[in-house]
Each structure stands twice: as structure tokens, then as C-alpha cells.
Design an enzyme around this catalytic site. Structure first.
Site, short mmCIF file in Angstrom:
data_model
loop_
_atom_site.label_atom_id
_atom_site.label_comp_id
_atom_site.label_asym_id
_atom_site.label_seq_id
_atom_site.Cartn_x
_atom_site.Cartn_y
_atom_site.Cartn_z
N ARG A 150 4.50 -1.24 14.27
CA ARG A 150 5.88 -1.34 14.60
C ARG A 150 6.19 -0.61 15.80
NH1 ARG A 150 9.26 -2.72 10.00
NH2 ARG A 150 10.82 -3.24 11.68
N GLY A 193 -0.93 -4.38 11.06
CA GLY A 193 0.53 -4.65 11.58
C GLY A 193 0.81 -3.35 12.29
N TYR A 230 7.73 -15.96 10.66
CA TYR A 230 7.79 -14.41 10.79
C TYR A 230 8.92 -14.17 11.85
CZ TYR A 230 3.15 -13.86 9.18
OH TYR A 230 1.91 -13.76 8.51
N LYS A 236 1.06 8.01 3.43
CA LYS A 236 2.59 8.60 3.76
C LYS A 236 3.63 8.23 2.72
CE LYS A 236 1.00 8.38 8.65
NZ LYS A 236 1.33 7.67 9.90
#
Length: 327
Positions: A296, A294, A57, A229
Site C-alpha cells: 500500500r 502487494g 481491481y 503483525k
């Protein structure tokens, strides 16, 4: 937050774990280190004690970010889950993909889990994470060029040395899990699982339930699809892997959003978001111990953690399952 012990271990984890793939930027169209660190710290403040990362990653970036984020915390209050077996710096093993690193440089990624490579990768991970042990070390993908026995003899050595507490696998089928178990106690399998991707229910889930193995579900939000979304016609940033994925066609986005609208009243009744409802449903599925979510930024982290602030009734779960069958 709810906590569960991974089967056959004393490793207690938060059932919502922080998935640090996007934090590394690679295949997600870059990363903001400061925002990623804040996201992990915000999750921890909400009771998310478990962080899942991997060397690939961001080619070390995600592990470095995790190391920075947990610095100063009591090490025994956090569970670090990382992986091995994907090399971008060694052309050996099964070729996985052509890619680009975060700077835009071309890289070739290989799935390789030879003994010397496992040992080397663990040492590099410990350095980047700033710790002297890893709670759960997992092979990232199967490597057909290396005997499973050789791979897990190396992991067993790392456990004996105290550098690793427990061994897990990712993306393994039942026969591969059985093979690995002959050499080293395997406590978990990390596999893709979401409302729209449920193939593991056929063989992997029944096997893990019978054998006492935990399942860590990755991409439970199907990489953002199940947030509701995304709209048809969405344009992804350059370098975002979702642009080529079958789940992100206009047709599938439209069908999924129609389903999400049908279950939205349940979320509204719980004062929850659709994302929180999806995560809660995931950890309520038979055999699923952890959902990797996850984020951000801190706002997303806090929202994910609050997915366990409510209970779903059997009637509500059945309604969701019935509507899922219609997609």
C-alpha cells in the site's frame, strides 16, 4: 532481485512481482492513489520490474494507477500482467458476487469471457494502462457459460495483432489448462498459494512442472496473515474482505503467529523480516516462478523487494516445512 523467464517464453520477470489488487482499493477498504503510485515506483527502483493488475481491481482504478506509475519508463523494462473475464458493467456469464465499488455504489460482478468481451476488455485495459501491448494477458476466473475454445481464440487473435505478447490463466485446474492449451499456448497459471494454503501441490504443480508451465503465486502472505503483525481480536476496516475469511479467525491467527515465532530466528539470522522470509520460501518452492506481493506504500514495496537479498539453506527450508506441518 532475481529474474526468471516464464516457461516457454522469452518474457523475463522479477521473481517478486508487484501485486496491484490492494492498490485498486476495491475490497481493501479504499486506496490512496499517490501512495499506490509511489509504492510501484519504489518497487521498480528495487528491481521489481513485473506488475500484476486486473480491470476488476477498483473497476479500472488499479490499471490506471499502474499506467501512471510506469509513465516515463522505458516500456520494455517493465512487464505488465493484467487480466480479463470479470465484468461489473455487464450482467452476463457466471454471477460472481454482490459488491460495492470504491465510491460505495452497489455493483454485481460476473465471470464472463465471451469472445467480444475479451476483445473489448483488452482495449479498455490498454487505454487505462497507457500502453499499446500487454506482456501477459490472463483469464481471471473460469467462466462456465463460455467454451474455453472461444475464449482463447479471442486471446490468440490479440496475440496475432500484437496487442498481447503471451497468454496465461488464473485459477484454472488441470483439465481447464489442457483445454485452453489446445487453442493457444498457455505459459502460466496464477493461483493462490501460501504457507497455509498449499492445495495446488496436489495436481496443479505436478502438471505445470511436467508440461513446462510457470506458476505465479498470489496471496503468498495470505493477505497479511503471514506478516505476524495481526493479533487475535483485530478489527478490519469497513469493506475489507478479510473480516469474513476463515484464515482471520482469532484461533487461526494465534496458531499462525505461534508458527511464525518458531521460524523467526531464521529471519533474524538473515537480518530479514518475517515477510521477507515467507516470500523467499515461496519462490523456492518447486514449480513456483513468481510470488506476487502487494503493497500500500513505498516502505512495504521496498521491504518486499528485499526478500531476495538472502539465500535459504536446505536445512533451513526443511525446518520451516517441518514446523508448517504442525499448524
Amino acid at each position: 532481485m532475481k529474474y526468471e523467464k516464464l516457461a516457454g517464453s522469452d518474457l523475463e520477470v522479477s521473481v517478486i512481482a508487484f501485486g496491484a489488487w490492494a492498490a485498486g482499493g476495491w475490497m481493501w477498504g479504499s486506496t490512496d492513489r499517490n501512495e499506490a503510485i509511489k509504492a510501484i515506483q519504489a518497487a521498480y527502483a528495487e528491481g521489481v520490474t513485473t506488475i500484476d493488475t486486473a480491470p476488476i481491481y477498483g473497476q479500472g482504478t488499479s490499471e490506471e494507477i499502474v499506467g501512471q506509475a510506469i509513465k516515463g519508463n522505458s516500456r520494455d523494462k517493465v512487464q505488465i500482467l493484467t487480466k480479463f473475464g470479470m465484468r461489473w458493467d455487464l450482467p452476463k456469464g457466471d454471477f460472481a458476487m454482490h459488491s460495492k465499488d470504491n465510491s460505495g455504489k452497489d455493483i454485481d460482478v460476473y465471470k464472463y469471457a465471451g469472445k467480444e468481451s475479451v476483445i473489448y476488455e483488452c482495449e479498455q485495459s490498454l487505454r487505462r494502462l497507457g500502453t499499446d501491448y500487454i506482456d501477459l494477458l490472463q483469464i481471471h476466473w473460469p467462466d462456465s457459460t463460455t467454451p474455453i475454445e472461444e475464449t482463447f481464440e479471442a486471446v490468440a487473435t490479440l496475440i496475432e495483432q500484437g496487442k498481447v505478447r503471451y497468454a496465461g490463466v488464473c485459477n484454472y485446474d488441470v483439465s481447464q489448462m489442457e483445454e485452453a492449451q489446445k487453442v493457444c499456448n498457455i505459459i502460466s497459471n496464477q493461483v493462490p498459494y501460501s504457507m497455509v494454503k498449499r492445495e495446488i501441490e496436489e495436481e496443479v504443480v505436478p502438471f505445470c512442472l511436467v508440461q513446462g508451465k510457470s506458476i505465479l503465486a498470489y496471496s503468498p502472505m495470505e493477505r497479511g496473515l503471514l506478516t505476524g503483525k495481526l493479533k487475535s481480536g483485530h478489527q478490519f476496516a469497513e469493506g475489507d474482505h478479510r473480516a469474513q475469511n476463515k484464515f482471520f479467525t482469532d484461533e487461526f491467527i494465534t496458531k499462525t503467529n505461534a508458527f511464525l515465532q518458531k521460524i523467526k530466528p531464521i529471519a533474524d539470522e538473515k537480518n530479514a523480516t518475517l515477510s521477507q522470509l515467507v516470500l523467499n520460501w515461496t519462490v523456492n518452492r518447486p514449480g513456483i516462478t513468481v510470488a506476487l506481493a502487494g503493497a500500500r506504500n513505498a516502505e512495504q514495496s521496498i521491504s518486499n523487494a528485499k526478500a531476495m537479498h538472502f539465500e535459504l539453506s536446505e536445512e533451513e527450508i526443511n525446518f520451516i516445512n517441518d514446523e508448517l506441518e504442525k499448524i
